[in-house]
Motif scaffolding. Structure first.
Motif, short mmCIF file in Angstrom:
data_model
loop_
_atom_site.label_atom_id
_atom_site.label_comp_id
_atom_site.label_asym_id
_atom_site.label_seq_id
_atom_site.Cartn_x
_atom_site.Cartn_y
_atom_site.Cartn_z
N SER A 771 2.78 53.15 13.55
CA SER A 771 3.42 53.05 14.86
C SER A 771 3.46 54.40 15.53
CB SER A 771 4.84 52.50 14.71
OG SER A 771 5.48 52.50 15.96
N ARG A 823 12.26 47.81 11.20
CA ARG A 823 11.37 46.72 11.60
C ARG A 823 12.22 45.46 11.78
NH1 ARG A 823 6.81 46.51 7.11
NH2 ARG A 823 6.16 44.68 8.37
N GLN A 841 6.66 43.86 17.02
CA GLN A 841 6.12 45.19 16.76
C GLN A 841 6.77 46.26 17.64
OE1 GLN A 841 4.13 45.77 14.30
NE2 GLN A 841 3.59 43.63 13.79
#
Length: 891
Positions: A771, A823, A841
């Motif tokens: 990420s 997450r 996401q």
């Protein structure tokens, strides 16, 4: 005028009858005082006496009576044990006893009511046979019943018919005294005025009278001789009104009554083009003075609706038909108490009984109900098992209810049940109101709850049987269903509700007859009971042809009134199209009807459109905010205002069917128990995990108190769901996820507000370096993984992820957790075995946007910004605030 109808009725019906009666008495030298005149129904008694006084103002009058009223004056009837009496309180017990003696004791609860109904249908036929002839009549009647061997497919029906026949044959009847020499001691002449349908008892009495010698009985007809014909110079006086549905029919019928009374009033019809009521010139005299209007009772529900509208308009109504006693408030209160005392009573049933009992403090009861609805307990025994020690008023209420219920637990004879019910009514505060109310007093009388009415009850057949509470409740219900309540008639009533057949020989100025459609007024009424045509003809029961002839005669008599309004509806409640009754269609073909004018008065109503509400809620500051609260605010600001700031909430059901939401709550609890046990005792074997899941499921079911039967549809999918979840869990753990905690309650500060909520599950996973938003972290670092379970369709869950900033739940949970890196995902647990992860996401970016949005939205609310009702999207379909925002009435 009232005199117009009276004159017509007197001249066309009663004067010819009295003339022939006087000629008969003169021919046989019988004085009027020694004459008995039998009438077809009791409602004619005052009119016969009044018209006789008009015909012969001086001298003596004959005795006008019905067969039953004459029998009562001759001798008091005292039934023997086991006799059919026509009194449900007694006959229900006798029917149960007869069934037991016939070897059908196990079916008595099922067959007692049909047996009682069959006996009630046969009793008039047997009573019409003179007692000396009943043995021979009974032999012939038995030959028409099927033999037990030939009726195996319908053995219960055959047994009921045979027992009913033997029951009424073995019974004495109140009118048996009319077939004794006692009748000759009080009368020298007998005159029968026949109604619309032959009366077998009256005809048999006339034959017995003639056989015993002396003055022969005279039989006269009460019907008019004139027929209904349309002539060129006679304006039709029968108006036909076609209504669209039941409510329209009730309103138009009430308006017709008011128009006939000369009192047009508004019945809530807002139509600028509705015609004003007009009455033909030939009928204008009818609406002046004391007009009498007959309201025909074909459909009782429709008639009660019309009566309510008339009484609301200030019109006094005399109801001669009444309604079933069980539908009165007093009867409903009595049955509510009995149902609340059942051992497996529902909490709703007990609460209903408490609301009827005036002895219960209202504030304590309302607080008690709020507690139960906040934490539902479908069955009362679960409520009793709770600890109420910290709530003394509610604890005393529960104890009082248990004392009431304890009175009605043990089986006992009927007399003991009645004493227990009387004590319960007194303890609940209902006894005194019942005594002061006409319907309540009738309930006490029908159930024989007064001590004086229980004298001699021990001699009843079956009274010594020990009844359970369920059996006594069925007995009380049968008694209340069989009795009728006729409300007290106002002295100045100008509208009379009565059956069509009782219009015979009575003076009315006009008739309003609703229910003239093919369903409610067929060409031939359906005969009561399971009897064949041969049995009916042989036993003297009314056949279909006789019922059809009597109905046609009643219809012809009704159409001879000075004016009539006939109403029918073109569609029924379910939208089924209807035609006019065949009787009405025949009138229309004869050309004696005209279209009815809607007599409802139009009124002008100023337009007052409902605008979308947009309140300001600055005086109601928001201190805490949950994910569901913020979702309401995003979906519709007014929904947030009504449900969250004002605190308006739907009342929860105590006893409702288990739905998908209950299944979701159960599954959350199952997975919590399973993962906590698996964390404390790790196991990788699939069989062991399966056993742990089953144990967690049983534990959750018991903890939530779910009914096994109601939960069965969801329990049937459990094997597939369990297997699919275990497969997903194995894959999830292969990715390095470790369970940390379930149902984690958190609170996080955001400026001056507090974010609150509970996370379904938090796992721990290795940090991902893919990420771009993630800062540099050391190798092997772990971060939280927020999981929210979903039992919805997979398509809906995917849409949540695709909506991004529109879906705030995962972002809100991320804000609650407060971790720098994390997450978040939805785990869709499918009932067909497909469990899948749908990860968001961009949760960190969405969390940033969420915090900014909360600051902006709550800040604007505090500054007084309006909270409008949006009225858009599926959120409105099941919104609890829809009745407040009035979306359905917006301009």
């Amino acid at each position: 005028m009232d005199a117009i109808a009276s004159d017509d009725c007197y001249e066309s019906v009663w004067r010819p009858v009295f003339t022939r009666l006087a000629e008969h008495l003169r021919a046989h030298a019988v004085p009027e005082a020694r004459t008995v005149v039998l009438l077809p129904f009791a409602q004619l008694l005052p009119w016969a006496q009044r018209f006789w006084a008009r015909w012969q103002p001086e001298g003596f009058a004959p005795r006008f009576a019905t067969t039953r009223s004459w029998a009562r004056t001759l001798a008091a009837w005292v039934p023997a044990a086991g006799d059919f009496t026509g009194e449900a309180a007694r006959d229900v017990l006798t029917a149960r006893s007869l069934l037991e003696r016939a070897g059908l004791g196990s079916e008595r609860a099922l067959l007692a009511a049909p047996l009682q109904e069959a006996a009630a249908q046969l009793a008039p036929a047997v009573a019409a046979v003179p007692p000396p002839q009943r043995a021979a009549w009974g032999e012939h009647a038995r030959s028409l019943l099927p033999t037990p061997e030939a009726s195996q497919p319908l053995r219960y029906e055959a047994a009921v018919a045979r027992i009913a026949l033997e029951w009424v044959l073995a019974s004495s009847h109140p009118t048996d005294v009319l077939f004794t020499p006692a009748v000759r001691a009080v009368a020298d002449a007998l005159v029968l005025l026949e109604g619309l349908q032959p009366d077998p008892l009256a005809q048999a009495l006339c034959a017995y009278w003639n056989d015993s010698g002396g003055t022969p009985a005279l039989v006269l007809q009460l019907q008019k001789e004139e027929l209904l014909r349309a002539t060129d110079d006679a304006k039709p006086r029968i108006a036909v009104h076609a209504a669209s549905d039941g409510e329209d029919e009730a309103q138009r019928a009430a308006a017709c009554v008011l128009a006939r009374l000369g009192a047009c009033r508004t019945l809530g019809v807002d139509s600028e083009n509705a015609p004003q009521p007009t009455i033909p010139k030939s009928e204008r005299l009818l609406v002046q003075g004391r007009t009498r209007v007959a309201l025909g009772a074909i459909d009782r529900a429709l008639t009660r609706r019309i009566r309510a509208q008339l009484e609301g308009a200030g019109v006094a109504v005399r109801d001669e038909t009444g309604w079933t006693l069980s539908t009165t408030r007093a009867a409903a209160q009595t049955m509510a108490l009995l149902q609340a005392c059942a051992w497996d009573a529902a909490s709703d049933a007990v609460l209903d009984a408490l609301k009827q009992a005036s002895a219960v403090d209202g504030a304590t009861r309302d607080a008690f109900e709020r507690i139960l609805r906040a934490d539902p307990a479908p069955r009362w025994r679960s409520v009793v098992a709770r600890d109420w020690s910290e709530l003394p008023p509610q604890a005393e209420l529960v104890a009082a209810v248990e004392r009431w219920r304890a009175r009605l637990h043990a089986a006992r004879p009927l007399a003991d049940w009645l004493r227990a019910l009387r004590e319960l009514l007194q303890a609940s505060g209902l006894w005194a109101p019942f005594e002061g109310d006409a319907a309540g007093a009738l309930v006490l009388q029908a159930l024989r709850l007064h001590e004086a009415l229980q004298l001699g009850m021990d001699d009843w057949d079956g009274a010594a049987q020990r009844l359970t509470l369920a059996e006594f409740t069925r007995w009380a219900d049968a008694v209340l269903e069989a009795a009728r309540y006729v409300p007290p008639a106002p002295e100045d009533a100008r509208v009379v509700v009565l059956p069509l057949a009782q219009l015979l020989a009575r003076p009315f100025d006009a008739l309003v007859l609703p229910g003239c459609d093919e369903k409610r007024l067929p060409a031939a009424p359906e005969p009561l009971g399971p009897w064949s045509e041969a049995q009916r003809s042989a036993w003297g029961l009314p056949t279909r042809a006789q019922l059809a002839a009597a109905q046609r005669a009643a219809w012809r008599t009704a159409m001879q009134l000075p004016a009539a309004d006939l109403l029918w509806r073109s569609s029924d409640e379910g939208g089924e199209p209807l035609l006019p009754s065949p009787l009405l269609q025949a009138l229309q073909c004869d050309g004696v009807t005209e279209p009815g004018v809607d007599a409802r008065c139009a009124r002008e109503v100023c337009a007052a459109p409902t605008l979308r509400p947009a309140p300001s809620a600055a005086p109601l500051p928001v201190r805490k905010l949950s994910a569901s609260m913020y979702a309401d605010l995003r979906a519709c600001p007014y929904r947030f205002f009504a449900l969250r700031q004002l605190g308006v909430q739907e009342v929860g059901e105590l006893e409702a069917e288990i739905d998908k939401r209950d299944f979701g709550s159960w599954l959350h609890l199952v997975l919590q128990h399973f993962h906590e046990r698996l964390r404390d005792a790790p196991a990788s074997d699939t069989t062991v995990r399966m056993d742990l899941l089953d144990a967690a499921a049983q534990s959750a079911t018991a903890q939530l108190g779910l009914d096994a039967g109601g939960f069965l549809p969801f329990a049937a999918t459990w094997p597939q769901l369990r297997a699919g979840y275990l497969r997903w869990l194995a894959q999830h753990e292969e990715q390095g996820a470790v369970f940390l905690q379930a149902e984690l309650a958190l609170e996080q500060a955001l400026d001056e507000w507090r974010l609150v909520g509970k996370l379904d599950r938090v796992d721990e996973v290795a940090e991902s370096h893919e990420s771009p938003e993630a800062p540099e972290v050391p190798e092997g670092a772990h971060i939280p993984f927020v999981i929210d379970y979903k039992t919805e369709s997979a398509t809906k869950t995917r849409q949540r992820i695709a909506d991004g900033a529109e879906d705030t739940q995962l972002a809100f949970y991320a804000a609650l957790l407060g971790a720098e890196r994390l997450r978040a995902a939805y785990v869709n647990v499918g009932e067909r075995g497909e469990t899948a992860t749908y990860e968001q996401q961009d949760v960190l970016a969405l969390r940033t946007l969420l915090r900014a949005g909360i600051r902006s939205d709550l800040g604007r609310i505090a500054a007084g910004a309006p909270l409008p009702a949006l009225g858009e999207g599926p959120v409105c379909d099941f919104c609890a605030a829809r009745g407040l925002c009035r979306k359905d009435f917006w301009q």
